[in-house]
Design a protein around this motif. Sequence first.
Motif, PDB file in Angstrom:
ATOM      1  N   ASP A 180       0.830  -1.201   0.000  1.00 49.70           N
ATOM      2  CA  ASP A 180       0.000   0.000   0.000  1.00 49.70           C
ATOM      3  C   ASP A 180       0.880   1.273   0.000  1.00 49.70           C
ATOM      4  OD1 ASP A 180      -2.254   1.497   0.067  1.00 49.70           O
ATOM      5  OD2 ASP A 180      -2.646   1.226   2.222  1.00 49.70           O
ATOM      6  N   LYS A 212      -4.091  -1.574  -5.965  1.00 47.59           N
ATOM      7  CA  LYS A 212      -5.519  -1.813  -5.691  1.00 47.59           C
ATOM      8  C   LYS A 212      -5.930  -3.189  -6.190  1.00 47.59           C
ATOM      9  CE  LYS A 212      -7.166   2.899  -5.550  1.00 47.59           C
ATOM     10  NZ  LYS A 212      -6.588   3.806  -6.527  1.00 47.59           N
ATOM     11  N   LYS A 213      -5.487  -3.516  -7.405  1.00 46.57           N
ATOM     12  CA  LYS A 213      -5.858  -4.824  -7.977  1.00 46.57           C
ATOM     13  C   LYS A 213      -5.335  -5.953  -7.093  1.00 46.57           C
ATOM     14  CE  LYS A 213      -5.714  -3.486 -12.878  1.00 46.57           C
ATOM     15  NZ  LYS A 213      -7.092  -3.629 -13.309  1.00 46.57           N
ATOM     16  N   LYS A 215      -4.623  -5.846  -3.929  1.00 44.54           N
ATOM     17  CA  LYS A 215      -5.337  -5.864  -2.639  1.00 44.54           C
ATOM     18  C   LYS A 215      -6.692  -6.550  -2.811  1.00 44.54           C
ATOM     19  CE  LYS A 215      -4.431  -1.761  -0.848  1.00 44.54           C
ATOM     20  NZ  LYS A 215      -4.918  -0.419  -0.596  1.00 44.54           N
ATOM     21  N   SER A 216      -7.427  -6.161  -3.870  1.00 39.58           N
ATOM     22  CA  SER A 216      -8.763  -6.750  -4.028  1.00 39.58           C
ATOM     23  C   SER A 216      -8.665  -8.238  -4.328  1.00 39.58           C
ATOM     24  CB  SER A 216      -9.568  -6.019  -5.112  1.00 39.58           C
ATOM     25  OG  SER A 216      -8.928  -6.150  -6.335  1.00 39.58           O
ATOM     26  N   LYS A 217      -7.575  -8.652  -4.994  1.00 40.16           N
ATOM     27  CA  LYS A 217      -7.392 -10.097  -5.235  1.00 40.16           C
ATOM     28  C   LYS A 217      -7.181 -10.836  -3.933  1.00 40.16           C
ATOM     29  CE  LYS A 217      -5.522 -11.385  -9.697  1.00 40.16           C
ATOM     30  NZ  LYS A 217      -4.317 -11.702 -10.441  1.00 40.16           N
ATOM     31  N   VAL A 219      -8.126  -9.897  -0.958  1.00 46.53           N
ATOM     32  CA  VAL A 219      -9.355  -9.866  -0.147  1.00 46.53           C
ATOM     33  C   VAL A 219     -10.313 -10.937  -0.659  1.00 46.53           C
ATOM     34  CG1 VAL A 219     -11.412  -8.481   0.388  1.00 46.53           C
ATOM     35  CG2 VAL A 219      -9.150  -7.448   0.507  1.00 46.53           C
ATOM     36  N   ALA A 220     -10.378 -11.083  -1.996  1.00 47.54           N
ATOM     37  CA  ALA A 220     -11.295 -12.060  -2.606  1.00 47.54           C
ATOM     38  C   ALA A 220     -10.911 -13.501  -2.282  1.00 47.54           C
ATOM     39  CB  ALA A 220     -11.302 -11.861  -4.114  1.00 47.54           C
TER      40      ALA A 220
END
Length: 221
Positions: A180, A212-213, A215-217, A219-220
Amino acid sequence: MPKLQDTEKIGGSGHKVFNLKFQILNFEIWARLSGKSQLNHLICPATESSLLAAGYEVEQMKKQISVTVNGVTHQNEIEPRLLLVQYIRDVLNLTGTHVGCETSLCGACTVMVDGQAVKSCTMLAAQADGSTVTTIEGLAQGGELHPVQNGFWEHHGLQCGYCTPGMIMAAAQILQRNPDPTDEEIRHGLEGNLCRCTGYQNIVQAVQCAAKKMKSKSVAR
Ligand code: FES
Ligand code: FES
């Protein structure tokens, strides 16, 4: 073995004749001391061509290396003076890694060696023996671009593309260490990579997008 005075005919300018004489003189001293007429240790390319031009035999010393590049293990016999970037491009034909300055300034040659971003013009191929190397060709996995590659694509983080492979490898390393980062931290992390086209703003945006990509991966998952 040619005599020292034979070198008079070879050099162009007076300076070259002097240099050549000096190099050959060194070689003759070494040859007399060692009783050999064949040189088989590492010498600089200029000395080597002078000796070859003067009719000496120069036997190249070779080194056997084994390097895993993008998941494939390669075993090659190389000259000890071969740079890692030359090995990647000229021996393995992986030309996605670029050569800019060859003096460790521009970062165009950045690859990962054992997980660390390295300017491959500053390292000998022999030093990579036993290592795992990732080049830009090995970053995409299973036909899917790496998030940093996607970020550069979506945010137009390139123009001519010359710096891009090195920039992407360095950016991937930044996100590996700091998922981050602030804009400031991205700029600091990319200080060793020069781009003459983009003005860097789009590159910073591309790396933020990749963060961001990623991080969202995670989290998913
Ligand atoms: Fe290696 Fe420029 S080519 S840093
Ligand atoms: Fe041209 Fe960076 S995109 S040097």
